[in-house]
Scaffold this motif. Sequence first.
Motif, PDB file in Angstrom:
ATOM      1  N   ILE A  49     -10.593 -17.072  74.563  1.00 21.55           N
ATOM      2  CA  ILE A  49      -9.679 -17.111  75.711  1.00 21.55           C
ATOM      3  C   ILE A  49      -9.940 -15.896  76.576  1.00 21.55           C
ATOM      4  CG2 ILE A  49      -7.275 -17.075  76.461  1.00 21.55           C
ATOM      5  CD1 ILE A  49      -6.500 -18.452  73.890  1.00 21.55           C
ATOM      6  N   ILE A  81      -1.593 -20.848  68.899  1.00 16.72           N
ATOM      7  CA  ILE A  81      -2.781 -20.023  68.663  1.00 16.72           C
ATOM      8  C   ILE A  81      -2.837 -19.587  67.202  1.00 16.72           C
ATOM      9  CG2 ILE A  81      -3.852 -17.790  69.171  1.00 16.72           C
ATOM     10  CD1 ILE A  81      -2.792 -18.093  72.041  1.00 16.72           C
ATOM     11  N   VAL A  88      -9.370 -17.641  66.912  1.00 18.95           N
ATOM     12  CA  VAL A  88      -9.239 -17.564  68.368  1.00 18.95           C
ATOM     13  C   VAL A  88      -9.489 -16.114  68.777  1.00 18.95           C
ATOM     14  CG1 VAL A  88      -7.751 -17.947  70.361  1.00 18.95           C
ATOM     15  CG2 VAL A  88      -7.569 -19.452  68.365  1.00 18.95           C
ATOM     16  N   ALA A  90      -9.664 -13.272  71.823  1.00 16.75           N
ATOM     17  CA  ALA A  90      -9.302 -12.889  73.182  1.00 16.75           C
ATOM     18  C   ALA A  90     -10.429 -12.035  73.754  1.00 16.75           C
ATOM     19  CB  ALA A  90      -7.992 -12.115  73.198  1.00 16.75           C
ATOM     20  N   CYS A 107      -3.902 -13.779  69.422  1.00 17.26           N
ATOM     21  CA  CYS A 107      -5.247 -14.182  69.011  1.00 17.26           C
ATOM     22  C   CYS A 107      -5.643 -13.434  67.737  1.00 17.26           C
ATOM     23  CB  CYS A 107      -6.246 -13.903  70.122  1.00 17.26           C
ATOM     24  SG  CYS A 107      -5.990 -14.903  71.619  1.00 17.26           S
ATOM     25  N   ASP A 108      -6.627 -13.981  67.054  1.00 14.52           N
ATOM     26  CA  ASP A 108      -7.045 -13.404  65.772  1.00 14.52           C
ATOM     27  C   ASP A 108      -7.893 -12.156  65.939  1.00 14.52           C
ATOM     28  OD1 ASP A 108      -6.010 -15.602  63.978  1.00 14.52           O
ATOM     29  OD2 ASP A 108      -7.316 -16.756  65.292  1.00 14.52           O
ATOM     30  N   ARG A 110      -9.957  -9.447  69.078  1.00 13.03           N
ATOM     31  CA  ARG A 110      -9.971  -9.018  70.473  1.00 13.03           C
ATOM     32  C   ARG A 110     -11.279  -8.288  70.785  1.00 13.03           C
ATOM     33  NH1 ARG A 110      -5.637  -9.836  68.389  1.00 13.03           N
ATOM     34  NH2 ARG A 110      -6.218  -8.368  66.754  1.00 13.03           N
TER      35      ARG A 110
END
Length: 241
Positions: A49, A81, A88, A90, A107-108, A110
């Motif tokens: 994302i 999410i 997921v 970011a 999110c998981d 970054r």
Amino acid sequence: MLHHHDDGDVAIITLNRPERRNALSGDLCDMIGEVIHEKEARGSRAIVITGEGTSFCSGADLDGVYGEAFLVSLYGLFNKIMDAKMPVIAAVNGPAIGAGTQLAIACDLRVVDSPAVFGVPTARNGLAVDPWTIRRLAELAGGGAARRLLLGAGQINRDEAHAAGLVDRAGTLQDAVDWAHEIATLAPLSLAYSKTVLNNPERDLDDPTFVDNFEACFNSEDVAEGRLARAEKRKPRFTGK
């Protein structure tokens, strides 16, 4: 408001409201959640994302933030999410403020570019974030950084966030996509199990879901594939079965 496309096993979702610096409206939250559901049904192995333009997400669209319907859509998105089976990521390409920081921590993982800053300025406008956000932020960034963001209504830049642990990797959108492709080759059942345990710290360790998912990993066809791949000295081809 939203673009998305598939890059092999990786789905890329782009917030596309550059004129509002990708602020989240209720409709946009619902759209993102629907796309995540579609990608999961399609069999995507990882999702990235990101935001269009110079911002990741400037927060909630204040034209609609004061209604109950917006909160339902916002926190519904975060739950989707966290409940998604695949990781997921970011790709934080610019400022992530308020709900933008919340989106990033839902999110998981970054991956964060140098122009990014994080901030939770709710104390400046009389609003608040839910207890999950406060605890998740403290878990990922540490108590000191969480207090600066929440009690001081300050901001931290990419390097400060990286040092605190909020940033998993410094990099661009392409770096995030490349990492997602690496993750997409891993065993889906193992990833889904780990994500479930990580995202539910309030559950007992002998929670039936944890136990069932743990056993499913060891009883899966992917275990046999991993063993065969080692014997044949090749990379395994996991199917999530």
